[in-house]
Design a protein around this motif. Structure first.
Motif, PDB file in Angstrom:
ATOM      1  N   GLN A  89       0.833  -1.202   0.000  1.00 24.43           N
ATOM      2  CA  GLN A  89       0.000   0.000   0.000  1.00 24.43           C
ATOM      3  C   GLN A  89       0.866   1.250   0.000  1.00 24.43           C
ATOM      4  N   GLU A  90       1.886   1.255   0.867  1.00 23.33           N
ATOM      5  CA  GLU A  90       2.754   2.427   0.948  1.00 23.33           C
ATOM      6  C   GLU A  90       3.634   2.564  -0.287  1.00 23.33           C
ATOM      7  N   ALA A  91       4.137   1.432  -0.794  1.00 23.42           N
ATOM      8  CA  ALA A  91       4.991   1.495  -1.980  1.00 23.42           C
ATOM      9  C   ALA A  91       4.214   1.989  -3.192  1.00 23.42           C
ATOM     10  N   CYS A 140       9.328   9.383  -1.652  1.00 27.00           N
ATOM     11  CA  CYS A 140      10.341   8.905  -0.697  1.00 27.00           C
ATOM     12  C   CYS A 140       9.722   8.135   0.456  1.00 27.00           C
ATOM     13  N   GLN A 141       8.408   8.296   0.647  1.00 27.23           N
ATOM     14  CA  GLN A 141       7.740   7.503   1.673  1.00 27.23           C
ATOM     15  C   GLN A 141       7.918   6.007   1.434  1.00 27.23           C
ATOM     16  N   ALA A 142       8.008   5.640   0.162  1.00 27.44           N
ATOM     17  CA  ALA A 142       8.055   4.212  -0.161  1.00 27.44           C
ATOM     18  C   ALA A 142       9.295   3.537   0.382  1.00 27.44           C
ATOM     19  N   ALA A 143      10.425   4.255   0.414  1.00 28.03           N
ATOM     20  CA  ALA A 143      11.650   3.638   0.918  1.00 28.03           C
ATOM     21  C   ALA A 143      11.460   3.190   2.366  1.00 28.03           C
ATOM     22  N   GLY A 144      10.887   4.066   3.173  1.00 26.39           N
ATOM     23  CA  GLY A 144      10.627   3.706   4.565  1.00 26.39           C
ATOM     24  C   GLY A 144       9.571   2.630   4.695  1.00 26.39           C
ATOM     25  N   ALA A 145       8.549   2.691   3.838  1.00 27.61           N
ATOM     26  CA  ALA A 145       7.459   1.714   3.915  1.00 27.61           C
ATOM     27  C   ALA A 145       7.944   0.314   3.548  1.00 27.61           C
ATOM     28  N   VAL A 146       8.721   0.220   2.480  1.00 30.48           N
ATOM     29  CA  VAL A 146       9.232  -1.089   2.062  1.00 30.48           C
ATOM     30  C   VAL A 146      10.171  -1.654   3.127  1.00 30.48           C
ATOM     31  N   LEU A 147      11.014  -0.792   3.694  1.00 30.96           N
ATOM     32  CA  LEU A 147      11.898  -1.240   4.766  1.00 30.96           C
ATOM     33  C   LEU A 147      11.088  -1.761   5.947  1.00 30.96           C
ATOM     34  N   PHE A 189       8.900   8.865   8.254  1.00 34.58           N
ATOM     35  CA  PHE A 189       7.482   8.905   8.605  1.00 34.58           C
ATOM     36  C   PHE A 189       6.778   7.623   8.161  1.00 34.58           C
ATOM     37  N   ALA A 190       7.021   7.204   6.920  1.00 32.57           N
ATOM     38  CA  ALA A 190       6.373   5.991   6.412  1.00 32.57           C
ATOM     39  C   ALA A 190       6.861   4.754   7.147  1.00 32.57           C
TER      40      ALA A 190
END
Length: 414
Positions: free
Chosen positions: A150-152, A269-276, A324-325
């Motif tokens: 969802q975040e990615a 850039c939210q996706a980097a944190g979300a995938v991690l 944040f993500a």
């Protein structure tokens, strides 16, 4: 020969749900980037631009309880399919309106409100659906993968694509999102292992009516001190976080002087944190315990708001959104699994609805507060206030951890 234990698998039905979520999330990300960009073409008032986020999140407050009750009573698969088709039609109308030159702010607000309404029902339905198609030992992994994609999709692929499409033609992003909902509906329609409407509500006597059913879910949640407290903290997180996101387009274009595509890159850039987070969140709460994982999450959120407030740089903004993500996905993995394991299954939809009513109640308030705060004190003041709120949440969580908040409610949670 020693028999080996069979490892639970996510299976075909989960794969279809995951793919449907991935595709519709990309479409959501396209609209998330395009809607505020369209608003900035129509007005330069931060309050009116922030109103697009208010329109999208207001249904979370208005329809959280009815959504939970209906999910407990309806065929989940058919409900998701129907809502996806409705959202596709709404986006097709918005696409035609923008192409025809009569797509103003009122129509944009109406479209965002309808999309938000569909999101309330579908997210609730998906959380109830996951335990039916994934075995209990892999619930944390299943939820992490759903939230990660969802975040990615909504936070990386979609915003980049949306910014590019908007630069080519303002109507194009909304048409792409419409197609994504049609594909998502087709995938969900093929899921087999779901609860039907006939089975819904089995295990409890019929309630006296819709209001009584909603009250039953609210009463159960309010009597559970752990989930009640997490719902209130989630409300504050959503309030501060959505205030930040509501004014991010203004911050990117007016303070950081980015183009529409640059805004899409920062948002992505939210996706980097979300995938991690989708990969490490299950391991994190195994190593730190769920209480420790929630404290770490709060500290990440403090850091994200602080960086945005203190450093007016596109790179800092990208880092802040990644933090944040990562924090929000980790938080959601922990609290969603808690709800799925602590709430009786026949009440899960309604309790989810009440929980979301409380936690998502902060979203429209935050969006409105962010718009007004940016209009009168600038965007960086909005981020600074958010950092203070997140720091307060971290303190509450530390106190809760010292009292073994989660392990006392569920001895098997750690």
């Amino acid at each position: 020969m020693v028999a080996t234990e069979k490892r639970p698998r996510l299976g075909r039905d989960f794969t279809r749900l995951w793919l449907a979520t991935a595709i519709s999330s990309i479409g959501d990300g396209v609209t998330i980037a395009a809607a505020p960009l369209l608003a900035t073409r129509l007005t330069d008032d931060p309050r009116l631009i922030g109103a697009t986020s208010v329109a999208f999140t207001l249904p979370f407050v208005l329809f959280g309880l009815p959504a939970g009750m209906l999910v407990d009573r309806l065929d989940i698969r058919r409900t998701i399919v129907l809502i996806d088709y409705v959202r596709a039609v709404v986006l097709a109308v918005l696409t035609a309106a923008v192409l025809g030159g009569w797509g103003g702010l009122p129509l944009l607000y109406v479209a965002m409100f309808v999309l938000g309404t569909g999101d309330v029902f579908c997210r609730n339905a998906e959380q109830v659906l996951v335990p039916f198609i994934a075995e209990k030992p892999v619930l944390a992994t299943a939820n992490a993968r759903i939230m990660g994609v969802q975040e990615a999709g909504a936070g990386f692929v979609g915003p980049l694509l949306g910014a590019l499409l908007f630069g080519a033609a303002a109507a194009l992003p909304f048409g792409v999102d419409a197609v994504s909902f049609v594909v998502s509906a087709t995938l969900v329609a093929g899921i087999r292992g779901v609860r039907t409407s006939a089975a819904a509500g089995a295990g409890e006597p019929p309630a006296a009516g819709m209001w009584a059913e909603m009250i039953a879910g609210a009463r159960w949640l309010w009597r559970h001190s752990l989930l009640r407290g997490l719902a209130l903290l989630s409300c504050l997180i959503n309030l501060a976080g959505n205030a930040m996101l509501a004014v991010l387009v203004i911050h990117s274009t007016k303070v950081l002087h980015l183009s529409s595509f640059g805004f899409g890159v920062v948002l992505a850039c939210q996706a980097a944190g979300a995938v991690l987070a989708s990969r490490v969140a299950p391991a994190l709460h195994r190593r730190l315990g769920r209480e420790g994982a929630l404290i770490a999450t709060a500290l990440l959120l403090v850091g994200s708001e602080t960086v945005l407030a203190a450093v007016p740089s596109p790179y800092a903004a990208g880092l802040a959104l990644a933090l944040f993500a990562c924090g929000t996905v980790t938080w959601n993995v922990v609290v969603v699994v808690l709800r799925q394991t602590l709430v009786p299954q026949h009440l899960l939809g309604r309790v989810n609805g009440v929980y979301r009513l409380i936690s998502w109640g902060g979203l429209p308030i935050g969006a409105a507060a962010g718009g007004f705060g940016a209009a009168y004190a600038g965007t960086r003041s909005v981020f600074g206030a958010g950092a203070v709120v997140m720091a307060g949440i971290a303190v509450v969580l530390v106190v809760g951890a010292r009292r073994q908040w989660i392990s006392r409610a569920d001895p098997q949670a750690q």
